[in-house]
Write a protein that holds these residues in place. Structure first.
Motif, mmCIF file in Angstrom:
data_model
loop_
_atom_site.group_PDB
_atom_site.id
_atom_site.type_symbol
_atom_site.label_atom_id
_atom_site.label_comp_id
_atom_site.label_asym_id
_atom_site.label_seq_id
_atom_site.Cartn_x
_atom_site.Cartn_y
_atom_site.Cartn_z
ATOM 1 N N ARG A 200 0.828 -1.209 0.000
ATOM 2 C CA ARG A 200 0.000 0.000 0.000
ATOM 3 C C ARG A 200 0.866 1.264 0.000
ATOM 4 O O ARG A 200 0.581 2.221 -0.718
ATOM 5 N N ALA A 201 1.930 1.279 0.780
ATOM 6 C CA ALA A 201 2.790 2.472 0.862
ATOM 7 C C ALA A 201 3.413 2.807 -0.488
ATOM 8 O O ALA A 201 3.457 3.968 -0.887
ATOM 9 N N CYS A 202 3.885 1.789 -1.212
ATOM 10 C CA CYS A 202 4.489 2.035 -2.530
ATOM 11 C C CYS A 202 3.449 2.547 -3.512
ATOM 12 O O CYS A 202 3.709 3.469 -4.289
ATOM 13 N N LEU A 203 2.251 1.950 -3.503
ATOM 14 C CA LEU A 203 1.198 2.419 -4.401
ATOM 15 C C LEU A 203 0.764 3.837 -4.053
ATOM 16 O O LEU A 203 0.539 4.656 -4.950
ATOM 17 N N GLU A 204 0.678 4.151 -2.779
ATOM 18 C CA GLU A 204 0.296 5.507 -2.385
ATOM 19 C C GLU A 204 1.355 6.519 -2.811
ATOM 20 O O GLU A 204 1.036 7.644 -3.194
ATOM 21 N N ARG A 205 2.607 6.128 -2.766
ATOM 22 C CA ARG A 205 3.694 7.008 -3.201
ATOM 23 C C ARG A 205 3.576 7.323 -4.693
ATOM 24 O O ARG A 205 3.944 8.400 -5.139
ATOM 25 N N LEU A 206 3.048 6.377 -5.478
ATOM 26 C CA LEU A 206 2.912 6.546 -6.924
ATOM 27 C C LEU A 206 1.557 7.103 -7.338
ATOM 28 O O LEU A 206 1.330 7.368 -8.511
ATOM 29 N N SER A 207 0.655 7.291 -6.360
ATOM 30 C CA SER A 207 -0.710 7.697 -6.681
ATOM 31 C C SER A 207 -0.783 9.158 -7.103
ATOM 32 O O SER A 207 0.122 9.953 -6.863
#
Length: 76
Positions: free
Chosen positions: A61-68
């Motif tokens: 989730r943290a990686c996806l949120e960083r790319l969101s």
């Protein structure tokens, strides 16, 4: 299909943890009947294409949120 496989579909706690391909951190899929938690994170079509080309598995989730995409600014 045996009972343990059926339980894995409905109970996320029965799923084995995996590794985020971007950061190497441990993740457990949060998918449930209503869908995967990662569908809650807004990614551009371009970012989705890039991620599908780069990674075969899930990202945390943290990686996806960083790319969101950044949230829309009211009145902007």
């Amino acid at each position: 299909m045996n009972l343990s496989k059926i339980a894995e579909i409905f109970l996320t706690v029965r799923r084995e943890p995996s590794v985020c391909e971007a950061c190497g951190g441990s993740i457990t899929c949060g998918a449930k009947l209503s869908g995967c938690w990662c569908s809650e994170i807004k990614l551009s079509d371009e970012t989705r294409r890039e991620l599908k080309g780069r990674y075969a598995g899930c990202l945390c989730r943290a990686c996806l949120e960083r790319l969101s995409e950044p949230p829309a600014v009211a009145g902007g």
